[in-house]
Design a protein around this motif. Structure first.
Motif, PDB file in Angstrom:
ATOM      1  N   ASP A 253       0.868  -1.172   0.000  1.00 51.59           N
ATOM      2  CA  ASP A 253       0.000   0.000   0.000  1.00 51.59           C
ATOM      3  C   ASP A 253       0.904   1.222   0.000  1.00 51.59           C
ATOM      4  OD1 ASP A 253      -1.698   2.132   0.493  1.00 51.59           O
ATOM      5  OD2 ASP A 253      -2.730   1.177   2.173  1.00 51.59           O
ATOM      6  N   ALA A 254       0.936   1.925  -1.122  1.00 52.69           N
ATOM      7  CA  ALA A 254       1.800   3.095  -1.263  1.00 52.69           C
ATOM      8  C   ALA A 254       0.969   4.381  -1.283  1.00 52.69           C
ATOM      9  CB  ALA A 254       2.619   2.971  -2.541  1.00 52.69           C
ATOM     10  N   SER A 255      -0.151   4.371  -0.590  1.00 52.93           N
ATOM     11  CA  SER A 255      -1.079   5.502  -0.615  1.00 52.93           C
ATOM     12  C   SER A 255      -0.533   6.737   0.073  1.00 52.93           C
ATOM     13  CB  SER A 255      -2.402   5.103   0.035  1.00 52.93           C
ATOM     14  OG  SER A 255      -2.981   4.027  -0.647  1.00 52.93           O
ATOM     15  N   ARG A 256       0.269   6.558   1.103  1.00 52.96           N
ATOM     16  CA  ARG A 256       0.770   7.712   1.867  1.00 52.96           C
ATOM     17  C   ARG A 256       2.118   8.147   1.331  1.00 52.96           C
ATOM     18  NH1 ARG A 256      -0.162   7.584   8.081  1.00 52.96           N
ATOM     19  NH2 ARG A 256       1.078   9.404   7.669  1.00 52.96           N
TER      20      ARG A 256
ATOM     21  N   ILE B  59      -8.241  -3.525   0.457  1.00 51.79           N
ATOM     22  CA  ILE B  59      -7.981  -2.642  -0.677  1.00 51.79           C
ATOM     23  C   ILE B  59      -9.012  -1.520  -0.695  1.00 51.79           C
ATOM     24  CG2 ILE B  59      -7.755  -2.511  -3.191  1.00 51.79           C
ATOM     25  CD1 ILE B  59      -5.631  -4.277  -1.772  1.00 51.79           C
ATOM     26  N   ASP B  60      -8.531  -0.298  -0.645  1.00 54.26           N
ATOM     27  CA  ASP B  60      -9.375   0.893  -0.724  1.00 54.26           C
ATOM     28  C   ASP B  60      -9.275   1.416  -2.157  1.00 54.26           C
ATOM     29  OD1 ASP B  60     -10.496   3.437  -0.654  1.00 54.26           O
ATOM     30  OD2 ASP B  60      -9.529   3.999   1.226  1.00 54.26           O
ATOM     31  N   SER B  61     -10.394   1.571  -2.835  1.00 52.96           N
ATOM     32  CA  SER B  61     -10.380   1.989  -4.242  1.00 52.96           C
ATOM     33  C   SER B  61      -9.718   3.352  -4.440  1.00 52.96           C
ATOM     34  CB  SER B  61     -11.792   1.997  -4.815  1.00 52.96           C
ATOM     35  OG  SER B  61     -12.593   2.926  -4.118  1.00 52.96           O
ATOM     36  N   ARG B  62      -9.614   4.137  -3.376  1.00 55.18           N
ATOM     37  CA  ARG B  62      -8.955   5.444  -3.468  1.00 55.18           C
ATOM     38  C   ARG B  62      -7.453   5.342  -3.262  1.00 55.18           C
ATOM     39  NH1 ARG B  62     -12.410   7.837   1.210  1.00 55.18           N
ATOM     40  NH2 ARG B  62     -11.776   5.767   1.879  1.00 55.18           N
TER      41      ARG B  62
ATOM     42  N   LEU C  34      -4.241  -2.871  -9.259  1.00 54.91           N
ATOM     43  CA  LEU C  34      -5.554  -2.912  -8.607  1.00 54.91           C
ATOM     44  C   LEU C  34      -6.410  -1.652  -8.663  1.00 54.91           C
ATOM     45  CD1 LEU C  34      -4.731  -5.006  -5.428  1.00 54.91           C
ATOM     46  CD2 LEU C  34      -5.602  -5.801  -7.624  1.00 54.91           C
ATOM     47  N   THR C  35      -5.867  -0.474  -8.528  1.00 56.14           N
ATOM     48  CA  THR C  35      -6.694   0.736  -8.469  1.00 56.14           C
ATOM     49  C   THR C  35      -6.241   1.749  -9.517  1.00 56.14           C
ATOM     50  OG1 THR C  35      -5.275   1.677  -6.754  1.00 56.14           O
ATOM     51  CG2 THR C  35      -7.230   0.485  -6.005  1.00 56.14           C
ATOM     52  N   HIS C  36      -7.033   2.778  -9.698  1.00 51.54           N
ATOM     53  CA  HIS C  36      -6.729   3.866 -10.634  1.00 51.54           C
ATOM     54  C   HIS C  36      -6.510   3.339 -12.051  1.00 51.54           C
ATOM     55  CE1 HIS C  36      -6.470   6.327  -7.087  1.00 51.54           C
ATOM     56  NE2 HIS C  36      -5.468   5.607  -6.617  1.00 51.54           N
ATOM     57  N   GLY C  37      -7.329   2.360 -12.449  1.00 57.13           N
ATOM     58  CA  GLY C  37      -7.254   1.835 -13.798  1.00 57.13           C
ATOM     59  C   GLY C  37      -6.233   0.730 -14.005  1.00 57.13           C
TER      60      GLY C  37
END
Length: 164
Positions: A63-66, A98-101, A127-130
Motif C-alpha cells: 500500500d503506497a497511498s501515503r 484494498i481501498d479503491s482510493r 488494482l486501483t486507478h485503472g
C-alpha cells in the motif's frame, strides 16, 4: 407448544448452522479467507545469468497511498528454487484491505544465499486507478551485497552526486 428437548435441539442446530460446523458446510469466513482475488504476473531480468537452486523469489503487494510514509506490505509471497525466468507468480490478497482510493504497487526480488541478486527498479501499480491485477515485472541485477540489509529498488536509483 414445543417441548424443552425440541427447543434445545433447535438451538444447538442453529448454533451449528451459524458457525458453519455442519457436515458438508464451509465456515462462513471461508469466502473472504480463501478468496479468488489475486494478482498474477511474471518476473524477468535481462541479464543472461542462470539462477541456482538456492534462489528465492519474493514478490510483495504494498500500500503506497501515503506519500509521507514507507509503503506498507499487504501480502508477501516467497518461492524457493523458482527456476529460470520468466518466473510466474500469484499473490492472493484480501479484497477488504484494498481501498479503491488508495495506491497499490508490486515489487519483486530474487535472493541467492541471502544476498539480493535481482530487484525491481520501480514499483508496478496494480488494482486501483485503472490498473489491473496482471503485471509483468522487470528486475535488474545488483552487486549482491545490498541484500544483507534487504535493500529495495531505491538503492538502485541514481544518486544526485553519483556519475552515471
Amino acid at each position: 407448544m414445543v417441548t424443552r428437548t425440541v427447543q434445545r435441539s433447535l438451538i444447538v442446530l442453529l448454533a451449528f448452522v451459524v458457525s458453519g460446523l455442519l457436515p458438508g458446510r464451509a465456515p462462513v469466513y471461508a469466502a473472504s479467507r480463501f478468496s479468488n482475488d489475486r494478482i498474477t504476473g511474471s518476473a524477468i531480468y535481462r541479464e543472461r545469468i542462470a539462477l541456482t537452486p538456492a534462489a528465492v523469489f519474493e514478490a510483495t503487494l504494498e500500500d503506497a497511498s501515503r506519500a509521507d510514509a514507507a509503503a506498507k506490505v499487504i501480502k508477501k509471497v516467497r518461492r524457493k528454487n523458482p527456476g529460470q525466468v520468466p518466473i510466474a507468480f500469484e499473490i492472493p490478497y484480501d479484497p477488504r484491505r484494498i481501498d479503491s482510493r488508495g495506491t497499490y504497487v508490486l515489487r519483486a526480488s530474487i535472493y541467492e544465499d541471502g544476498r539480493l541478486r535481482f530487484t525491481s527498479t520501480r514499483a508496478y501499480p496494480v488494482l486501483t486507478h485503472g490498473h489491473g491485477s496482471k503485471v509483468m515485472v522487470v528486475m535488474r541485477g545488483t552487486s549482491g551485497d545490498a541484500g544483507r540489509g534487504r535493500a529495495r529498488a531505491h538503492a538502485l536509483a541514481p544518486h544526485p552526486h553519483r556519475k552515471t
